[in-house]
Design an enzyme around this catalytic site. Structure first.
Site, PDB file in Angstrom:
ATOM      1  N   ARG A   5      12.510 -25.916  12.794  1.00 46.22           N
ATOM      2  CA  ARG A   5      11.161 -25.144  12.790  1.00 46.22           C
ATOM      3  C   ARG A   5      11.205 -24.178  13.480  1.00 46.22           C
ATOM      4  O   ARG A   5      10.701 -22.952  13.375  1.00 46.22           O
ATOM      5  CB  ARG A   5       9.979 -26.272  13.440  1.00 46.22           C
ATOM      6  CG  ARG A   5       8.902 -25.355  13.074  1.00 46.22           C
ATOM      7  CD  ARG A   5       7.450 -26.364  13.630  1.00 46.22           C
ATOM      8  NE  ARG A   5       7.807 -27.750  13.952  1.00 46.22           N
ATOM      9  CZ  ARG A   5       7.730 -28.226  15.051  1.00 46.22           C
ATOM     10  NH1 ARG A   5       7.990 -27.285  16.301  1.00 46.22           N
ATOM     11  NH2 ARG A   5       8.040 -29.513  15.301  1.00 46.22           N
ATOM     12  N   TYR A  30      -7.020  -7.749  -0.389  1.00 49.81           N
ATOM     13  CA  TYR A  30      -6.505  -8.902  -1.343  1.00 49.81           C
ATOM     14  C   TYR A  30      -7.446 -10.233  -1.146  1.00 49.81           C
ATOM     15  O   TYR A  30      -7.543 -10.519  -0.037  1.00 49.81           O
ATOM     16  CB  TYR A  30      -5.227  -9.212  -1.215  1.00 49.81           C
ATOM     17  CG  TYR A  30      -4.587 -10.883  -1.631  1.00 49.81           C
ATOM     18  CD1 TYR A  30      -4.094 -10.733  -3.010  1.00 49.81           C
ATOM     19  CD2 TYR A  30      -4.635 -11.907  -0.906  1.00 49.81           C
ATOM     20  CE1 TYR A  30      -3.578 -11.839  -3.721  1.00 49.81           C
ATOM     21  CE2 TYR A  30      -4.216 -12.928  -1.482  1.00 49.81           C
ATOM     22  CZ  TYR A  30      -3.717 -13.056  -2.917  1.00 49.81           C
ATOM     23  OH  TYR A  30      -3.269 -14.199  -3.364  1.00 49.81           O
ATOM     24  N   ASP A  74      -0.573  -3.900   5.143  1.00 46.88           N
ATOM     25  CA  ASP A  74      -0.166  -4.867   4.291  1.00 46.88           C
ATOM     26  C   ASP A  74       0.801  -3.957   3.158  1.00 46.88           C
ATOM     27  O   ASP A  74      -0.286  -3.017   2.503  1.00 46.88           O
ATOM     28  CB  ASP A  74      -1.400  -5.629   3.545  1.00 46.88           C
ATOM     29  CG  ASP A  74      -0.886  -6.562   2.300  1.00 46.88           C
ATOM     30  OD1 ASP A  74       0.380  -6.341   1.905  1.00 46.88           O
ATOM     31  OD2 ASP A  74      -1.532  -7.598   2.234  1.00 46.88           O
ATOM     32  N   LYS A  98       5.830 -11.231  -3.958  1.00 54.36           N
ATOM     33  CA  LYS A  98       5.996 -10.309  -5.106  1.00 54.36           C
ATOM     34  C   LYS A  98       6.989  -9.281  -5.145  1.00 54.36           C
ATOM     35  O   LYS A  98       8.058  -9.793  -5.544  1.00 54.36           O
ATOM     36  CB  LYS A  98       4.628  -9.146  -4.468  1.00 54.36           C
ATOM     37  CG  LYS A  98       3.312  -9.969  -4.080  1.00 54.36           C
ATOM     38  CD  LYS A  98       2.701 -11.033  -5.369  1.00 54.36           C
ATOM     39  CE  LYS A  98       1.856 -12.116  -4.750  1.00 54.36           C
ATOM     40  NZ  LYS A  98       0.564 -11.539  -3.911  1.00 54.36           N
TER      41      LYS A  98
HETATM   42  C1  LIG Z   1      -0.189 -11.894  -2.803  1.00 54.83           C
HETATM   43  C2  LIG Z   1      -0.840 -11.059  -1.542  1.00 54.83           C
HETATM   44  C3  LIG Z   1      -1.115 -11.632  -0.415  1.00 54.83           C
HETATM   45  C4  LIG Z   1      -1.020 -13.239  -0.396  1.00 54.83           C
HETATM   46  O1  LIG Z   1       0.266 -13.741  -0.428  1.00 54.83           O
HETATM   47  P1  LIG Z   1       0.639 -15.130  -1.136  1.00 54.83           P
HETATM   48  O2  LIG Z   1       2.128 -14.847  -0.854  1.00 54.83           O
HETATM   49  O3  LIG Z   1       0.038 -15.357  -2.170  1.00 54.83           O
HETATM   50  O4  LIG Z   1       0.161 -16.078   0.159  1.00 54.83           O
HETATM   51  C5  LIG Z   1      -1.537 -10.825   0.735  1.00 54.83           C
HETATM   52  N1  LIG Z   1      -1.625  -9.487   0.217  1.00 54.83           N
HETATM   53  C6  LIG Z   1      -1.579  -8.897  -0.951  1.00 54.83           C
HETATM   54  C7  LIG Z   1      -1.469  -7.530  -1.037  1.00 54.83           C
HETATM   55  C8  LIG Z   1      -0.936  -9.462  -2.027  1.00 54.83           C
HETATM   56  O5  LIG Z   1      -0.711  -9.111  -3.405  1.00 54.83           O
END
Ligand SMILES: *Cc1c(COP(=O)(O)O)cnc(C)c1O
Length: 405
Positions: A72, A124, A196, A221
């Site tokens: 962990r 998001y 982000d 992504k």
């Molecule tokens: C998908 C996404 C998230 C969240 O990520 P997960 O891996 O689905 O938890 C946060 N910010 C953006 C811009 C995203 O596209």
């Protein structure tokens, strides 16, 4: 780490020299993506980094171990990914988490009850859900503003504001925020700026170089890029952030599994070529849509008619793969989405395959009609994450689907 032979020494020298070079910015992005944290296995020379599926590590004697005690807290495959992602974003460390949301939640737990956070009003969808339905109950306070105007951020900052949280470009409207301008506001007010960077990836946008204090990604992504695993990362610029986040990893345990770390390590090796192709295809598709008579409007920062085209050119190294367009109505969007064949109807983005979605009923359904109208999301909007297939096939597919309208 495992054996102290010549191989291990050579690998250690390579890591060290790459780290030095990264620091001096003498090494290119694609080289960093392929080599930092991706050094051959010291024991066998295996080119692909080993996956370490272990919960614990045997210790030599009491108080003596090889730097790993319990998985962990740390795992060698995770260490590799964390080094790699830190090098790509220009940070000092990059703790990874079980998903993008787990990473964002970890950032928020660095703060405490009574602290105030200023954030974008078009984030998001999962982020305001976490903020408004979970974290407010723990005393964190949130103010949502249109961060495309830095003055709005400045005005919203209060005495107890600790963080400004920005997503650029936004989903699905592709509105940009000026990271450098917001970072100047944050510096002056002594507030942390978190960006982000999921939509652009570090290949096209470097928030730390523009003044951000931390960068967050859903590695699900573009970083992974193959739609085969969830993950999140927080790239840090200061020691105190690293210590806090490493402690949160260990205490709360929302860590990324060794196998998933390996998937991202593998995916990230082709990040540079993938992003180039995403961008090239994205430009072609945006251009095609902008000229199509059944498309009312296209939202893409690479089009000269985008209101922030100038900022896009200044802040980003490319325009990426995310495009939203207006079909005019829910029934038009429905007809189009029923007809596509190369484009797959689904949530998520950033994979090699073209994904197409309907924000109003999918990613942004939870906002409600009023919430969507407030930020300008309509029922006729369709969003595409342009993949890296042959672009003629994507365009032919969209052209055919548009003929159903
Ligand atoms: C998908 C996404 C998230 C969240 O990520 P997960 O891996 O689905 O938890 C946060 N910010 C953006 C811009 C995203 O596209």
């Amino acid at each position: 780490m495992v054996c102290a032979g010549a191989g291990a020494r050579a690998a250690a020298t390579l890591v060290w020299s790459l780290k030095l070079m990264t620091k001096n910015d003498q090494i290119g992005f694609a080289t960093r993506a392929i080599h930092v944290g991706q050094e051959p296995d010291a024991e066998t020379g295996a080119v692909s980094p080993p996956i370490h599926p272990t919960s614990t590590y045997v210790q030599q004697e009491l108080g003596k171990n090889k730097g790993y005690e319990y998985a962990r807290t740390s795992n060698p495959t995770r260490t590799r990914l964390e080094q790699n992602l830190a090098a790509l974003e220009g940070g000092i460390a990059a703790p990874v988490f079980a998903s993008g949301m787990a990473a964002i939640n970890a950032i928020c737990t660095m703060y405490k009850s009574g602290d105030h956070i200023v954030c974008g009003h078009n984030l998001y969808g999962g982020v305001p859900r976490l903020f408004n339905q979970v974290l407010v109950d723990f005393g964190l306070e949130f103010t949502y503003v249109d961060t495309s105007e830095p003055r709005n951020v400045e005005r919203a900052i209060r005495k107890n504001t600790r963080m400004v949280y920005v997503e650029t470009p936004t989903n699905p409207l592709m509105v940009l925020s000026d990271i450098a301008a917001i970072s100047r506001v944050c510096r002056q007010k002594k507030v942390e700026l978190v960006v982000d960077n999921t939509f652009m990836s570090p290949y096209f946008q470097q928030p730390i170089a523009l003044g951000a204090d931390m960068v967050v990604h859903s590695t699900t992504k573009f970083l992974n890029g193959h739609s085969d695993g969830l993950g999140g990362v927080v790239v840090c610029t200061r020691r105190d952030q690293v210590e806090k986040l490493k402690f949160i990893q260990k205490c709360a345990g929302a860590i990324l599994s060794p196998f998933e770390c390996w998937l991202v390590l593998r995916g990230v090796k082709t990040l540079a070529v993938r992003m180039e192709q995403h961008d090239r295809n994205g430009r072609f598709v945006a251009d095609f849509l902008a000229r199509h008579k059944k498309v009312k409007k296209v939202f893409y920062p690479g089009l000269p008619e985008h209101p922030q085209y100038e900022l896009a050119q200044r802040q980003m190294g490319g325009f990426g793969a995310m495009i939203t367009f207006e079909t005019g109505s829910l029934s038009n969007a429905k007809k189009l989405l029923k007809r596509v064949r190369v484009c797959s109807l689904g949530e998520s983005l950033g994979g090699v395959e073209t994904l197409i979605s309907h924000p109003a009923t999918m990613t942004h359904a939870a906002l409600g009609e009023k919430g969507r109208r407030a930020i300008g999301i309509t029922d006729g909007m369709v969003r595409i994450s342009v993949g890296i297939e042959n672009v003629e096939d994507i365009i032919r597919d969209l052209d055919d689907a548009l003929s159903a309208i």
